[in-house]
Design a protein around this motif. Sequence first.
Motif, short mmCIF file in Angstrom:
data_model
loop_
_atom_site.label_atom_id
_atom_site.label_comp_id
_atom_site.label_asym_id
_atom_site.label_seq_id
_atom_site.Cartn_x
_atom_site.Cartn_y
_atom_site.Cartn_z
N SER A 195 -50.44 -9.72 17.33
CA SER A 195 -49.33 -10.81 16.96
C SER A 195 -49.47 -11.86 17.95
CB SER A 195 -47.89 -10.15 17.04
OG SER A 195 -47.71 -9.43 18.30
N VAL A 196 -49.63 -11.52 19.20
CA VAL A 196 -49.78 -12.56 20.48
C VAL A 196 -51.05 -13.65 19.91
CG1 VAL A 196 -50.25 -13.40 22.66
CG2 VAL A 196 -48.39 -11.58 21.97
N VAL A 197 -52.28 -12.87 19.64
CA VAL A 197 -53.37 -13.75 19.31
C VAL A 197 -53.08 -14.55 17.86
CG1 VAL A 197 -55.64 -13.13 18.12
CG2 VAL A 197 -54.98 -11.91 20.35
N LEU A 198 -52.47 -14.06 17.09
CA LEU A 198 -52.01 -14.81 15.78
C LEU A 198 -51.10 -16.13 16.25
CD1 LEU A 198 -51.09 -12.30 12.83
CD2 LEU A 198 -52.97 -14.04 12.97
N ILE A 199 -50.37 -16.07 16.94
CA ILE A 199 -49.41 -17.05 17.50
C ILE A 199 -50.32 -18.09 18.27
CG2 ILE A 199 -47.73 -17.88 19.27
CD1 ILE A 199 -46.40 -14.95 19.03
N ILE A 200 -51.14 -17.62 19.08
CA ILE A 200 -51.89 -18.55 19.92
C ILE A 200 -53.16 -19.25 18.67
CG2 ILE A 200 -53.55 -18.97 21.78
CD1 ILE A 200 -51.92 -16.88 23.28
N GLY A 201 -53.47 -18.38 18.25
CA GLY A 201 -54.94 -18.73 17.08
C GLY A 201 -54.06 -19.82 16.09
N LEU A 202 -52.95 -19.61 15.44
CA LEU A 202 -52.58 -20.58 14.70
C LEU A 202 -52.11 -21.80 15.15
CD1 LEU A 202 -50.44 -18.18 12.28
CD2 LEU A 202 -52.45 -19.55 11.51
N TRP A 203 -51.45 -21.80 16.54
CA TRP A 203 -51.16 -22.68 17.48
C TRP A 203 -52.53 -23.80 17.35
CZ3 TRP A 203 -52.09 -23.16 23.13
CH2 TRP A 203 -51.39 -24.27 23.73
N VAL A 204 -53.73 -23.10 17.98
CA VAL A 204 -54.86 -23.96 18.18
C VAL A 204 -55.35 -24.47 16.73
CG1 VAL A 204 -57.28 -23.60 18.91
CG2 VAL A 204 -55.66 -22.44 20.18
N ALA A 205 -55.15 -23.48 15.87
CA ALA A 205 -56.03 -24.26 14.52
C ALA A 205 -55.06 -25.08 13.81
CB ALA A 205 -55.72 -23.11 13.42
#
Length: 114
Positions: A13-23
């Motif tokens: 879930s943390v990876v998704l938050i950061i990944g979607l932010w960067v994307a």
Amino acid sequence: MLHTILLILHVISVVLIIGLWVANFKPPKVLPGQFHSALLAFITGLTMYILATSNGAQINHMGYGIKMLIALAIVVCAFIGQKKYKQGLPVSTGLAHAVGGLAVINVIIALAIH
């Protein structure tokens, strides 16, 4: 076993938050997936904390308290941002970067208290 499952869900879930932010850095957006991931991260983090305290583990209560407050701020910012996204309204740059930036800060704190 339960702790491992919770930890896996928490990290994803943390990876998704950061990944979607960067994307979605430009133009800044807060997607519904970030809100759902933030909520999952908060719930799994709180559950792991409760399990650790009930097992009598030596933990840094202040560190976890700070992490929980930041996680709650991420949930609130992500909720506001995804509501604006769903309504077709522009999301402020500060709000979008607060979601991702606070998630990165929470990862750094997690690494520091372990």
